[in-house]
Design a protein around this motif. Structure first.
Motif, PDB file in Angstrom:
ATOM      1  N   VAL A 295       0.859  -1.188   0.000  1.00 38.79           N
ATOM      2  CA  VAL A 295       0.000   0.000   0.000  1.00 38.79           C
ATOM      3  C   VAL A 295       0.897   1.241   0.000  1.00 38.79           C
ATOM      4  O   VAL A 295       1.669   1.451   0.942  1.00 38.79           O
ATOM      5  CB  VAL A 295      -0.961   0.015   1.206  1.00 38.79           C
ATOM      6  CG1 VAL A 295      -1.978   1.153   1.057  1.00 38.79           C
ATOM      7  CG2 VAL A 295      -1.682  -1.322   1.359  1.00 38.79           C
TER       8      VAL A 295
ATOM      9  N   ALA B  68       2.714   4.260  -3.021  1.00 35.65           N
ATOM     10  CA  ALA B  68       3.690   4.296  -4.120  1.00 35.65           C
ATOM     11  C   ALA B  68       4.694   5.428  -3.938  1.00 35.65           C
ATOM     12  O   ALA B  68       5.143   6.050  -4.891  1.00 35.65           O
ATOM     13  CB  ALA B  68       2.975   4.430  -5.457  1.00 35.65           C
TER      14      ALA B  68
ATOM     15  N   PHE C 246       8.520   6.396  -2.065  1.00 35.53           N
ATOM     16  CA  PHE C 246       9.809   5.717  -2.225  1.00 35.53           C
ATOM     17  C   PHE C 246       9.790   4.322  -1.590  1.00 35.53           C
ATOM     18  O   PHE C 246      10.401   3.391  -2.106  1.00 35.53           O
ATOM     19  CB  PHE C 246      10.931   6.566  -1.634  1.00 35.53           C
ATOM     20  CG  PHE C 246      11.281   7.761  -2.493  1.00 35.53           C
ATOM     21  CD1 PHE C 246      11.635   7.590  -3.820  1.00 35.53           C
ATOM     22  CD2 PHE C 246      11.255   9.045  -1.980  1.00 35.53           C
ATOM     23  CE1 PHE C 246      11.956   8.679  -4.633  1.00 35.53           C
ATOM     24  CE2 PHE C 246      11.569  10.152  -2.771  1.00 35.53           C
ATOM     25  CZ  PHE C 246      11.920   9.964  -4.101  1.00 35.53           C
TER      26      PHE C 246
ATOM     27  N   GLY D 178       4.628   9.763  -3.583  1.00 34.29           N
ATOM     28  CA  GLY D 178       4.179   9.931  -2.192  1.00 34.29           C
ATOM     29  C   GLY D 178       4.257  11.382  -1.741  1.00 34.29           C
ATOM     30  O   GLY D 178       3.641  12.278  -2.342  1.00 34.29           O
TER      31      GLY D 178
ATOM     32  N   ASN E  70       2.873  17.109  -1.783  1.00 36.06           N
ATOM     33  CA  ASN E  70       3.293  18.396  -1.181  1.00 36.06           C
ATOM     34  C   ASN E  70       3.895  19.340  -2.221  1.00 36.06           C
ATOM     35  O   ASN E  70       5.098  19.530  -2.285  1.00 36.06           O
ATOM     36  CB  ASN E  70       4.284  18.145  -0.052  1.00 36.06           C
ATOM     37  CG  ASN E  70       3.629  17.487   1.137  1.00 36.06           C
ATOM     38  OD1 ASN E  70       3.209  18.142   2.091  1.00 36.06           O
ATOM     39  ND2 ASN E  70       3.500  16.169   1.075  1.00 36.06           N
TER      40      ASN E  70
ATOM     41  N   ASP F  76      15.109  18.834   3.147  1.00 34.19           N
ATOM     42  CA  ASP F  76      16.150  19.447   3.964  1.00 34.19           C
ATOM     43  C   ASP F  76      17.278  18.459   4.288  1.00 34.19           C
ATOM     44  O   ASP F  76      18.115  18.736   5.139  1.00 34.19           O
ATOM     45  CB  ASP F  76      15.592  20.192   5.178  1.00 34.19           C
ATOM     46  CG  ASP F  76      14.682  19.351   6.024  1.00 34.19           C
ATOM     47  OD1 ASP F  76      14.842  18.134   5.990  1.00 34.19           O
ATOM     48  OD2 ASP F  76      13.825  19.927   6.722  1.00 34.19           O
ATOM     49  N   VAL F  77      17.287  17.345   3.586  1.00 31.38           N
ATOM     50  CA  VAL F  77      18.491  16.504   3.564  1.00 31.38           C
ATOM     51  C   VAL F  77      19.143  16.815   2.212  1.00 31.38           C
ATOM     52  O   VAL F  77      18.443  16.963   1.204  1.00 31.38           O
ATOM     53  CB  VAL F  77      18.130  15.004   3.640  1.00 31.38           C
ATOM     54  CG1 VAL F  77      19.354  14.136   3.413  1.00 31.38           C
ATOM     55  CG2 VAL F  77      17.490  14.685   4.991  1.00 31.38           C
TER      56      VAL F  77
ATOM     57  N   VAL G 291      -6.864   2.078  -0.156  1.00 30.00           N
ATOM     58  CA  VAL G 291      -7.140   0.870   0.620  1.00 30.00           C
ATOM     59  C   VAL G 291      -7.962   1.269   1.838  1.00 30.00           C
ATOM     60  O   VAL G 291      -7.592   2.177   2.585  1.00 30.00           O
ATOM     61  CB  VAL G 291      -5.823   0.174   1.027  1.00 30.00           C
ATOM     62  CG1 VAL G 291      -6.075  -0.918   2.055  1.00 30.00           C
ATOM     63  CG2 VAL G 291      -5.144  -0.390  -0.213  1.00 30.00           C
TER      64      VAL G 291
ATOM     65  N   ALA H 268       3.293   0.592   3.085  1.00 35.67           N
ATOM     66  CA  ALA H 268       4.280   1.630   2.741  1.00 35.67           C
ATOM     67  C   ALA H 268       3.515   2.941   2.649  1.00 35.67           C
ATOM     68  O   ALA H 268       3.620   3.687   1.687  1.00 35.67           O
ATOM     69  CB  ALA H 268       4.965   1.281   1.428  1.00 35.67           C
TER      70      ALA H 268
ATOM     71  N   GLY I 100       3.514   5.660   4.515  1.00 37.43           N
ATOM     72  CA  GLY I 100       4.117   6.960   4.821  1.00 37.43           C
ATOM     73  C   GLY I 100       3.822   7.447   6.226  1.00 37.43           C
ATOM     74  O   GLY I 100       2.751   7.184   6.783  1.00 37.43           O
TER      75      GLY I 100
HETATM   76  C1  FAD Z   1       6.713  18.423   3.351  1.00 43.23           C
HETATM   77  C2  FAD Z   1       7.596  17.278   3.691  1.00 43.23           C
HETATM   78  C3  FAD Z   1       8.966  17.412   3.656  1.00 43.23           C
HETATM   79  C4  FAD Z   1       9.777  16.333   3.945  1.00 43.23           C
HETATM   80  N1  FAD Z   1      11.118  16.506   3.920  1.00 43.23           N
HETATM   81  C5  FAD Z   1      11.921  15.469   4.218  1.00 43.23           C
HETATM   82  C6  FAD Z   1      13.329  15.610   4.229  1.00 43.23           C
HETATM   83  O1  FAD Z   1      13.835  16.680   4.018  1.00 43.23           O
HETATM   84  N2  FAD Z   1      14.086  14.521   4.508  1.00 43.23           N
HETATM   85  C7  FAD Z   1      13.536  13.314   4.784  1.00 43.23           C
HETATM   86  O2  FAD Z   1      14.262  12.350   5.019  1.00 43.23           O
HETATM   87  N3  FAD Z   1      12.207  13.148   4.780  1.00 43.23           N
HETATM   88  C8  FAD Z   1      11.397  14.195   4.515  1.00 43.23           C
HETATM   89  N4  FAD Z   1      10.047  14.025   4.555  1.00 43.23           N
HETATM   90  C9  FAD Z   1       9.511  12.717   4.892  1.00 43.23           C
HETATM   91  C10 FAD Z   1       9.059  11.960   3.633  1.00 43.23           C
HETATM   92  O3  FAD Z   1       7.754  11.577   3.889  1.00 43.23           O
HETATM   93  C11 FAD Z   1       9.977  10.786   3.376  1.00 43.23           C
HETATM   94  O4  FAD Z   1      11.273  11.270   3.104  1.00 43.23           O
HETATM   95  C12 FAD Z   1       9.590   9.863   2.221  1.00 43.23           C
HETATM   96  O5  FAD Z   1       9.209  10.561   1.079  1.00 43.23           O
HETATM   97  C13 FAD Z   1       8.536   8.874   2.666  1.00 43.23           C
HETATM   98  O6  FAD Z   1       8.312   7.917   1.673  1.00 43.23           O
HETATM   99  P1  FAD Z   1       7.240   6.779   1.914  1.00 43.23           P
HETATM  100  O7  FAD Z   1       7.154   6.026   0.668  1.00 43.23           O
HETATM  101  O8  FAD Z   1       7.567   6.050   3.162  1.00 43.23           O
HETATM  102  O9  FAD Z   1       5.895   7.538   2.253  1.00 43.23           O
HETATM  103  P2  FAD Z   1       5.083   8.606   1.387  1.00 43.23           P
HETATM  104  O10 FAD Z   1       5.974   9.314   0.465  1.00 43.23           O
HETATM  105  O11 FAD Z   1       4.279   9.389   2.340  1.00 43.23           O
HETATM  106  O12 FAD Z   1       4.134   7.690   0.503  1.00 43.23           O
HETATM  107  C14 FAD Z   1       3.061   6.990   1.058  1.00 43.23           C
HETATM  108  C15 FAD Z   1       2.008   6.822   0.009  1.00 43.23           C
HETATM  109  O13 FAD Z   1       1.007   5.962   0.514  1.00 43.23           O
HETATM  110  C16 FAD Z   1      -0.219   6.391   0.031  1.00 43.23           C
HETATM  111  N5  FAD Z   1      -1.257   5.906   0.914  1.00 43.23           N
HETATM  112  C17 FAD Z   1      -1.398   6.109   2.241  1.00 43.23           C
HETATM  113  N6  FAD Z   1      -2.494   5.493   2.704  1.00 43.23           N
HETATM  114  C18 FAD Z   1      -3.061   4.883   1.640  1.00 43.23           C
HETATM  115  C19 FAD Z   1      -4.231   4.092   1.475  1.00 43.23           C
HETATM  116  N7  FAD Z   1      -5.031   3.798   2.497  1.00 43.23           N
HETATM  117  N8  FAD Z   1      -4.507   3.612   0.241  1.00 43.23           N
HETATM  118  C20 FAD Z   1      -3.710   3.891  -0.820  1.00 43.23           C
HETATM  119  N9  FAD Z   1      -2.610   4.652  -0.721  1.00 43.23           N
HETATM  120  C21 FAD Z   1      -2.283   5.138   0.499  1.00 43.23           C
HETATM  121  C22 FAD Z   1      -0.123   7.904   0.025  1.00 43.23           C
HETATM  122  O14 FAD Z   1      -1.032   8.474  -0.880  1.00 43.23           O
HETATM  123  C23 FAD Z   1       1.317   8.122  -0.377  1.00 43.23           C
HETATM  124  O15 FAD Z   1       1.440   8.355  -1.740  1.00 43.23           O
HETATM  125  C24 FAD Z   1       9.205  15.092   4.282  1.00 43.23           C
HETATM  126  C25 FAD Z   1       7.826  14.967   4.354  1.00 43.23           C
HETATM  127  C26 FAD Z   1       7.025  16.041   4.067  1.00 43.23           C
HETATM  128  C27 FAD Z   1       5.538  15.861   4.140  1.00 43.23           C
END
Ligand code: FAD
Length: 541
Positions: free
Chosen positions: A11, A13, A15, A42, A47, A55-56, A108, A138, A140
């Motif tokens: 769940v 898409a 990273f 994601g 955003n 900010d990394v 989901v 996954a 987030g």
């Molecule tokens: C504004 C902002 C700035 C950030 N800056 C940094 C930074 O500088 N350095 C750093 O390390 N991290 C930063 N982050 C954290 C960032 O979230 C992570 O770096 C990384 O992008 C997370 O990836 P992920 O795949 O785990 O989650 P996400 O990128 O959040 O992806 C999760 C995905 O799951 C989907 N999803 C969730 N629930 C459901 C559901 N029920 N059904 C279907 N789809 C669903 C969402 O739509 C989303 O697309 C930042 C976050 C934000 C919001």
């Protein structure tokens, strides 16, 4: 409405989901990614607010598992902007042909475990069902945008936006009176950009945040070459750092050096910019007196930048240690309050009473505006998970199991929820780290675990309650050794009314955590029960 039988459902898409899909393919595990957005990325898909930026540093905020790509890809700036990171995500999806196993516009809503078959049934908002052995969340840590609970929210007649769900076509604020509610990380990035465009900007601040200038600039060729000359070795070092970011950590205490040396260290880091400021001394997050020296340094800087002493004082954070709420990184944030078209409103002094058709009403007055921007953050770490109706053994709900705060083993699994995995879940370093480093570590660990199971004909894994409880105790104990619990932060759930106050991420450090996970795997996945086929609940305990 369809029913699909598949090995694994992922769940999300972002990273995490992208890399998970790639690794599962490598293991011959058929997987589908379900994503509510319409493409990959994601955080960087959602955003799109003005000024959104990582900010990394770019050289570190990227996948390390594609050695050729990390050599080829050219980041244009020291800190990448949201559009560039989104382009990067799209490129990775293209290169690995990920989209063919992704279903977009698919949210989901439910995931339920059947104890007899040891299979998960995952349901979507479109009424489709996926029956799978493994379910990887996954979803987030910062993907569930949070609106404030203010009276009259829907009554505003102008346009409203949330930074975490920004319109794809962008927003033109020219000539508009804009109000921004919130002064966290997203607001700190957006405010200077919006102020340049808007006729007038009113910023509603409850809690001021510490922010360090980014000193963002076009990518320096020599710096890029240095990284690329030995990327793997640099990455290996970063993986063992406390935050998963390679930067200079001073191992001295802030209190052991003379004041001039302390000041010089802070000055150098302020001049260099970015979150490495918090690496100035070894005890900034453990010793309040040490922390006060850094906090006071930043407050002095703010007073030096902001011309109106009253505004400066409002912007200078007090009452909580620096770094215990997410440290922000900005481009001319404090300078923006010197502009004649920017007003700061202190809503701690005069709380917002209501959103009205014409603007925002506080206890002391009404502020009219044409557009309202909510930079009010996220239901962090647990929000995306608890919004899905996740049912484990005995039909027990995850949201209920976490009513007093999240409980996991390593932030990877929760007892009673076999074959349900979390990527960067609560109880892992996650939001306290370079998240790409943490995502890769979780996905790699999980992939190795599944390979281990495949090789032995095992199909079910579950965290034991005992291991989970010991881990939760450890996470709390480590957090209590730091200053973090002293701040009412989103790390503590404090931004969501009614959410339990529990320090959610693991503060023990990315390197230490990585070693623990490796050790547990080496001991045959200690604290987990592995079996072939369905496993009765009793055997799981
Ligand atoms: C504004 C902002 C700035 C950030 N800056 C940094 C930074 O500088 N350095 C750093 O390390 N991290 C930063 N982050 C954290 C960032 O979230 C992570 O770096 C990384 O992008 C997370 O990836 P992920 O795949 O785990 O989650 P996400 O990128 O959040 O992806 C999760 C995905 O799951 C989907 N999803 C969730 N629930 C459901 C559901 N029920 N059904 C279907 N789809 C669903 C969402 O739509 C989303 O697309 C930042 C976050 C934000 C919001």
């Amino acid at each position: 409405m369809s029913e699909t039988r598949i090995d694994a459902v992922i769940v999300g898409a972002g990273f995490a989901g992208m890399y998970m899909l790639h690794r599962l393919r490598g293991l011959g595990i058929a997987a589908v990614v379900l994503e509510q957005g319409e493409d990959v990325g994601g955080t960087w898909y959602w955003n799109r607010y003005p000024g959104a930026r990582c900010d990394v540093e770019s050289m570190q905020y990227s996948f390390s598992f594609l050695p050729e790509l990390q050599q080829e890809w050219r980041w244009s700036e020291r800190f990448a902007s949201q559009p560039e990171i989104l382009r990067y995500a799209a490129h990775v999806a293209e290169r690995l042909d990920l989209r063919r196993d992704m279903r977009f516009h698919t949210r989901v809503t439910r995931a339920a475990f059947d104890e007899a078959s040891a299979l998960w049934t995952v349901e979507t908002d479109g009424g489709d069902r996926y029956i799978a052995r493994y379910c990887v969340m996954a979803t987030g840590c910062l993907s569930t945008a949070k609106l404030p609970e203010i009276e009259g929210l829907g009554s505003f007649e102008g346009a409203t936006y949330h930074t975490g769900a920004w319109p794809h076509e962008g927003v033109d604020f020219s000539g508009k009176r804009v109000a921004v509610i919130g002064t966290g990380s997203s607001a700190i990035q957006a405010i200077p950009v919006i102020a340049q465009q808007a006729a007038h900007l009113t910023v509603f601040q409850r809690t001021p945040n510490f922010s360090i200038p980014s000193r963002n600039a076009p990518m320096d060729d020599d710096y890029e070459s240095w990284w690329k000359s030995d990327y793997e070795a640099h990455r290996a070092k970063a993986r063992m750092m406390r935050t998963g970011i390679l930067y200079g950590l001073n191992d001295k205490s802030a209190l052991e050096v003379p004041p001039e040396e302390r000041e010089a260290e802070y000055e150098a880091r302020w001049a260099r910019g970015g979150t490495a400021f918090m690496g100035a001394f070894s005890d900034l997050i453990t010793n309040r007196e040490a922390n006060d020296t850094a906090a006071e340094f930043v407050r002095r800087k703010i007073r030096g930048i902001v011309k109106d002493p009253k505004v400066a004082e409002l912007l200078a954070p007090k009452g909580y240690p620096i770094g215990t709420k997410r440290i922000c990184v900005d481009t001319e944030y404090f300078e923006t309050f010197n502009r004649p078209n920017v007003t700061l409103v202190d809503v701690r002094e005069a709380p917002i009473e209501a959103i009205t058709p014409r603007g925002v009403r506080t206890r002391t007055g009404e502020y009219e505006c044409d557009a309202l921007v909510f930079a009010t953050g996220f239901d962090a770490m647990t929000g995306a998970l608890t919004r899905i109706d996740i049912r484990g053994r005995g039909d027990a709900g995850l949201a209920e199991a976490w009513a007093d705060g999240p409980r996991t083993y390593l932030g990877l699994m929760a007892a009673g929820f076999p074959n349900l995995f979390m990527i960067t879940g609560p109880g892992s370093p996650s939001v306290l780290s370079n998240m790409i480093v943490s995502i890769e570590q979780h996905v790699d660990w999980l992939s190795d675990c599944l390979a281990h199971m495949q090789a032995r004909g095992l199909t079910t894994i579950e965290a034991t309650l005992e291991a989970q409880e010991a881990w939760v105790a450890h996470v709390n104990e480590v957090a209590d050794r730091t200053l973090y619990p002293q701040a009412a932060s989103w790390y503590m759930g404090a931004n969501v009314p009614g959410k339990p106050r529990v320090f959610m991420p693991y503060i023990g450090g990315v390197g230490t955590y990585r070693e623990k996970c490796a050790e547990i795997a080496a001991k045959g996945y200690e604290g987990f029960r592995l079996s072939a086929g369905a496993m009765p609940a009793a055997a799981a305990e």
